[in-house]
Design a protein around this motif. Structure first.
Motif, PDB file in Angstrom:
ATOM      1  N   GLU A  25      11.098  18.416  44.173  1.00  0.00           N
ATOM      2  CA  GLU A  25      10.393  17.515  43.277  1.00  0.00           C
ATOM      3  C   GLU A  25      10.555  18.042  41.867  1.00  0.00           C
ATOM      4  O   GLU A  25      10.210  19.185  41.568  1.00  0.00           O
ATOM      5  N   ILE A  26      11.133  17.196  40.997  1.00  0.00           N
ATOM      6  CA  ILE A  26      11.341  17.567  39.599  1.00  0.00           C
ATOM      7  C   ILE A  26      10.896  16.403  38.733  1.00  0.00           C
ATOM      8  O   ILE A  26      11.397  15.287  38.883  1.00  0.00           O
ATOM      9  N   ASP A  27       9.949  16.654  37.836  1.00  0.00           N
ATOM     10  CA  ASP A  27       9.452  15.642  36.895  1.00  0.00           C
ATOM     11  C   ASP A  27       9.079  14.333  37.587  1.00  0.00           C
ATOM     12  O   ASP A  27       9.421  13.247  37.122  1.00  0.00           O
ATOM     13  N   GLY A  28       8.407  14.419  38.713  1.00  0.00           N
ATOM     14  CA  GLY A  28       7.949  13.231  39.427  1.00  0.00           C
ATOM     15  C   GLY A  28       8.979  12.616  40.355  1.00  0.00           C
ATOM     16  O   GLY A  28       8.649  11.773  41.174  1.00  0.00           O
ATOM     17  N   ALA A  29      10.243  12.998  40.253  1.00  0.00           N
ATOM     18  CA  ALA A  29      11.279  12.499  41.166  1.00  0.00           C
ATOM     19  C   ALA A  29      11.272  13.380  42.403  1.00  0.00           C
ATOM     20  O   ALA A  29      11.271  14.606  42.301  1.00  0.00           O
ATOM     21  N   LYS A  30      11.250  12.759  43.574  1.00  0.00           N
ATOM     22  CA  LYS A  30      11.187  13.502  44.826  1.00  0.00           C
ATOM     23  C   LYS A  30      12.447  13.262  45.638  1.00  0.00           C
ATOM     24  O   LYS A  30      12.949  12.139  45.694  1.00  0.00           O
ATOM     25  N   LEU A  31      12.943  14.330  46.260  1.00  0.00           N
ATOM     26  CA  LEU A  31      14.113  14.253  47.124  1.00  0.00           C
ATOM     27  C   LEU A  31      13.798  15.021  48.395  1.00  0.00           C
ATOM     28  O   LEU A  31      13.369  16.171  48.334  1.00  0.00           O
ATOM     29  N   THR A  32      13.975  14.369  49.543  1.00  0.00           N
ATOM     30  CA  THR A  32      13.763  15.018  50.833  1.00  0.00           C
ATOM     31  C   THR A  32      14.999  14.795  51.684  1.00  0.00           C
ATOM     32  O   THR A  32      15.478  13.672  51.803  1.00  0.00           O
ATOM     33  N   MET A  33      15.526  15.883  52.271  1.00  0.00           N
ATOM     34  CA  MET A  33      16.684  15.802  53.161  1.00  0.00           C
ATOM     35  C   MET A  33      16.338  16.466  54.473  1.00  0.00           C
ATOM     36  O   MET A  33      15.762  17.549  54.484  1.00  0.00           O
ATOM     37  N   LYS A  34      16.694  15.814  55.568  1.00  0.00           N
ATOM     38  CA  LYS A  34      16.485  16.386  56.894  1.00  0.00           C
ATOM     39  C   LYS A  34      17.784  16.294  57.670  1.00  0.00           C
ATOM     40  O   LYS A  34      18.475  15.285  57.622  1.00  0.00           O
ATOM     41  N   LYS A  35      18.098  17.371  58.382  1.00  0.00           N
ATOM     42  CA  LYS A  35      19.281  17.411  59.229  1.00  0.00           C
ATOM     43  C   LYS A  35      18.849  17.189  60.657  1.00  0.00           C
ATOM     44  O   LYS A  35      17.870  17.775  61.102  1.00  0.00           O
ATOM     45  N   SER A  36      19.561  16.355  61.397  1.00  0.00           N
ATOM     46  CA  SER A  36      19.265  16.248  62.825  1.00  0.00           C
ATOM     47  C   SER A  36      19.985  17.392  63.509  1.00  0.00           C
ATOM     48  O   SER A  36      21.179  17.568  63.350  1.00  0.00           O
ATOM     49  N   VAL A  37      19.225  18.199  64.249  1.00  0.00           N
ATOM     50  CA  VAL A  37      19.765  19.404  64.864  1.00  0.00           C
ATOM     51  C   VAL A  37      20.470  19.083  66.164  1.00  0.00           C
ATOM     52  O   VAL A  37      21.552  19.545  66.434  1.00  0.00           O
ATOM     53  N   ALA A  38      19.875  18.286  67.007  1.00  0.00           N
ATOM     54  CA  ALA A  38      20.477  17.955  68.293  1.00  0.00           C
ATOM     55  C   ALA A  38      20.106  16.530  68.650  1.00  0.00           C
ATOM     56  O   ALA A  38      19.092  16.005  68.217  1.00  0.00           O
ATOM     57  N   GLU A  39      20.920  15.935  69.472  1.00  0.00           N
ATOM     58  CA  GLU A  39      20.641  14.585  69.917  1.00  0.00           C
ATOM     59  C   GLU A  39      19.761  14.652  71.146  1.00  0.00           C
ATOM     60  O   GLU A  39      20.009  15.431  72.053  1.00  0.00           O
TER      61      GLU A  39
END
Length: 170
Positions: A25-39
């Protein structure tokens, strides 16, 4: 606001690292990333139940265990180094990356590398740069000695704690 090339670079770094989830989160902008580990594979089976008469007591629930599907085990063996090489490696100091980023041997493209194998270094001597999120971080030798080997290629992505150089301490 994040620029698309910055997001692409972060995706590349996260994808090649062992991080499963990343939030910024920088100056109100939010970024979230998630990796799928296994199916995840779900297996279900229908359960047949006999009709229950109105006067009969309630039947206990029937539990059916789904079959366990196991993936075949794959075992990969790394080649075993010679005993002399292992003993020599134990006497050497490893300069490791303090962060995830891109490794650069020189201050700018076309310039000579900070150090070469055989060069003498002091503890405060800059040996390389690790770029993380457009910040260029100078990495110092940490020990006085001689550079024995460079363990990564110029422009290669490196992980936190990954050895970059081997140094023979004085």
């Amino acid at each position: 606001m994040f620029k698309i090339h910055e997001i692409r670079e972060m995706i590349k770094l996260i994808d090649q690292s062992s991080i499963d989830e990343f939030k910024l989160e920088i100056d109100g902008a939010k970024l979230t990333m998630k990796k799928s580990v296994a199916e995840t594979v779900a297996v279900s089976q229908p359960v047949a139940q006999a009709p229950v008469a109105a006067s009969a007591p309630a039947a206990a629930p029937v539990v059916v265990q789904a079959p366990v599907v196991e993936a075949p085990a794959v075992q990969i063996e790394a080649p075993k180094p010679a005993a002399a090489a292992v003993q020599e490696d134990e006497n050497l100091h490893k300069i490791v990356s303090p962060m995830v980023g891109t490794f650069y041997r020189s201050p700018e493209p076309g310039k000579p590398a900070y150090v070469q194998p055989g060069d003498k270094v002091t503890a405060s001597k800059v040996v390389c740069i690790v770029e993380a999120m457009k910040l260029f971080n100078e990495i110092e030798a940490e020990v006085t000695g001689e550079i024995v080997k460079v363990l990564v290629e110029d422009g290669q992505l490196v992980e936190y704690g990954q050895p970059l150089f081997l140094v023979k301490p004085e």
